[in-house]
Design a protein around this motif. Structure first.
Motif, PDB file in Angstrom:
ATOM      1  N   GLN A  26       0.824  -1.216   0.000  1.00  0.00           N
ATOM      2  CA  GLN A  26       0.000   0.000   0.000  1.00  0.00           C
ATOM      3  C   GLN A  26       0.854   1.259   0.000  1.00  0.00           C
ATOM      4  O   GLN A  26       0.478   2.268  -0.602  1.00  0.00           O
ATOM      5  N   GLN A  27       2.010   1.208   0.630  1.00  0.00           N
ATOM      6  CA  GLN A  27       2.928   2.342   0.619  1.00  0.00           C
ATOM      7  C   GLN A  27       3.408   2.601  -0.807  1.00  0.00           C
ATOM      8  O   GLN A  27       3.611   3.738  -1.196  1.00  0.00           O
ATOM      9  N   LEU A  28       3.554   1.537  -1.579  1.00  0.00           N
ATOM     10  CA  LEU A  28       3.953   1.692  -2.981  1.00  0.00           C
ATOM     11  C   LEU A  28       2.864   2.388  -3.796  1.00  0.00           C
ATOM     12  O   LEU A  28       3.164   3.095  -4.760  1.00  0.00           O
ATOM     13  N   ASP A  29       1.605   2.196  -3.402  1.00  0.00           N
ATOM     14  CA  ASP A  29       0.502   2.827  -4.126  1.00  0.00           C
ATOM     15  C   ASP A  29       0.593   4.346  -4.072  1.00  0.00           C
ATOM     16  O   ASP A  29       0.289   5.025  -5.056  1.00  0.00           O
ATOM     17  N   SER A  30       1.016   4.889  -2.925  1.00  0.00           N
ATOM     18  CA  SER A  30       1.139   6.344  -2.826  1.00  0.00           C
ATOM     19  C   SER A  30       2.259   6.853  -3.726  1.00  0.00           C
ATOM     20  O   SER A  30       2.139   7.905  -4.356  1.00  0.00           O
ATOM     21  N   VAL A  31       3.339   6.086  -3.820  1.00  0.00           N
ATOM     22  CA  VAL A  31       4.443   6.446  -4.710  1.00  0.00           C
ATOM     23  C   VAL A  31       3.968   6.386  -6.157  1.00  0.00           C
ATOM     24  O   VAL A  31       4.251   7.286  -6.959  1.00  0.00           O
ATOM     25  N   LYS A  32       3.223   5.350  -6.483  1.00  0.00           N
ATOM     26  CA  LYS A  32       2.708   5.204  -7.852  1.00  0.00           C
ATOM     27  C   LYS A  32       1.817   6.389  -8.214  1.00  0.00           C
ATOM     28  O   LYS A  32       1.915   6.924  -9.329  1.00  0.00           O
ATOM     29  N   ALA A  33       0.976   6.817  -7.286  1.00  0.00           N
ATOM     30  CA  ALA A  33       0.080   7.946  -7.561  1.00  0.00           C
ATOM     31  C   ALA A  33       0.870   9.218  -7.856  1.00  0.00           C
ATOM     32  O   ALA A  33       0.592   9.927  -8.832  1.00  0.00           O
ATOM     33  N   VAL A  34       1.873   9.505  -7.040  1.00  0.00           N
ATOM     34  CA  VAL A  34       2.687  10.714  -7.242  1.00  0.00           C
ATOM     35  C   VAL A  34       3.426  10.638  -8.565  1.00  0.00           C
ATOM     36  O   VAL A  34       3.399  11.584  -9.372  1.00  0.00           O
ATOM     37  N   MET A  35       4.081   9.513  -8.813  1.00  0.00           N
ATOM     38  CA  MET A  35       4.901   9.396 -10.019  1.00  0.00           C
ATOM     39  C   MET A  35       4.041   9.357 -11.288  1.00  0.00           C
ATOM     40  O   MET A  35       4.450   9.875 -12.326  1.00  0.00           O
ATOM     41  N   THR A  36       2.850   8.792 -11.218  1.00  0.00           N
ATOM     42  CA  THR A  36       1.948   8.788 -12.372  1.00  0.00           C
ATOM     43  C   THR A  36       1.492  10.214 -12.672  1.00  0.00           C
ATOM     44  O   THR A  36       1.448  10.619 -13.840  1.00  0.00           O
ATOM     45  N   ASP A  37       1.178  10.984 -11.622  1.00  0.00           N
ATOM     46  CA  ASP A  37       0.794  12.381 -11.829  1.00  0.00           C
ATOM     47  C   ASP A  37       1.932  13.170 -12.470  1.00  0.00           C
ATOM     48  O   ASP A  37       1.702  13.962 -13.398  1.00  0.00           O
ATOM     49  N   LEU A  38       3.149  12.967 -11.981  1.00  0.00           N
ATOM     50  CA  LEU A  38       4.300  13.669 -12.556  1.00  0.00           C
ATOM     51  C   LEU A  38       4.520  13.252 -14.007  1.00  0.00           C
ATOM     52  O   LEU A  38       4.801  14.094 -14.877  1.00  0.00           O
ATOM     53  N   GLN A  39       4.391  11.962 -14.270  1.00  0.00           N
ATOM     54  CA  GLN A  39       4.549  11.467 -15.645  1.00  0.00           C
ATOM     55  C   GLN A  39       3.519  12.123 -16.561  1.00  0.00           C
ATOM     56  O   GLN A  39       3.848  12.550 -17.669  1.00  0.00           O
ATOM     57  N   GLN A  40       2.281  12.209 -16.105  1.00  0.00           N
ATOM     58  CA  GLN A  40       1.229  12.824 -16.922  1.00  0.00           C
ATOM     59  C   GLN A  40       1.542  14.302 -17.176  1.00  0.00           C
ATOM     60  O   GLN A  40       1.268  14.807 -18.271  1.00  0.00           O
ATOM     61  N   GLY A  41       2.107  14.967 -16.184  1.00  0.00           N
ATOM     62  CA  GLY A  41       2.510  16.350 -16.368  1.00  0.00           C
ATOM     63  C   GLY A  41       3.581  16.483 -17.443  1.00  0.00           C
ATOM     64  O   GLY A  41       3.511  17.367 -18.308  1.00  0.00           O
ATOM     65  N   TRP A  42       4.552  15.583 -17.435  1.00  0.00           N
ATOM     66  CA  TRP A  42       5.611  15.594 -18.460  1.00  0.00           C
ATOM     67  C   TRP A  42       5.025  15.273 -19.826  1.00  0.00           C
ATOM     68  O   TRP A  42       5.434  15.854 -20.824  1.00  0.00           O
TER      69      TRP A  42
END
Length: 128
Positions: free
Chosen positions: A104-120
């Motif tokens: 579940q801790q990985l899920d929060s990382v995935k959410a942040v990194m997916t948002d950043l990826q979408q921004g890029w």
């Protein structure tokens, strides 16, 4: 034997794409690689393959280091500062997930990194 051949092919393919890529594409490749490895780490935790989990966490931290190194602190202003902070947060969350074997801790990382990826990705479409 087959696994090492696949790794060599994969490494060569990534190096080939990286050689012809601009910085925007390189950053996107890092995000792609990060998210793929994050999924593998989650699988390793669930399957209790803790040695592979540790190797994956190490790869994820190296990718975060690469993303952090790509920041332009001289011209990036507040955005670069915030990205650095997010990368640091993700690194700490990865370490906690690894220590606790907490998917579940990985899920929060995935959410942040997916948002950043979408921004890029959005930046790339604006530039095109």
């Amino acid at each position: 034997m087959l696994d090492s051949g696949f790794q060599a092919y994969r490494s060569t393919a990534v190096e080939g794409r990286a050689a012809g890529a601009d910085i925007h594409k390189l950053v996107l490749m890092l995000f792609d690689g990060f998210l793929e490895e994050l999924e593998r780490v989650a699988g390793h935790i669930q399957a209790k393959r803790f040695d592979k989990k540790a190797q994956g966490i190490e790869r994820l931290l190296r990718i975060l280091g690469g993303l952090d190194a790509s920041l332009d602190h001289d011209n990036g202003g507040e955005i670069a500062k915030n990205m650095k902070s997010l990368y640091g947060h993700c690194g700490q969350a990865l370490l906690q997930a690894s220590l606790k074997n907490d998917v579940q801790q990985l899920d929060s990382v995935k959410a942040v990194m997916t948002d950043l990826q979408q921004g890029w990705l959005g930046l790339g479409s604006q530039a095109a």
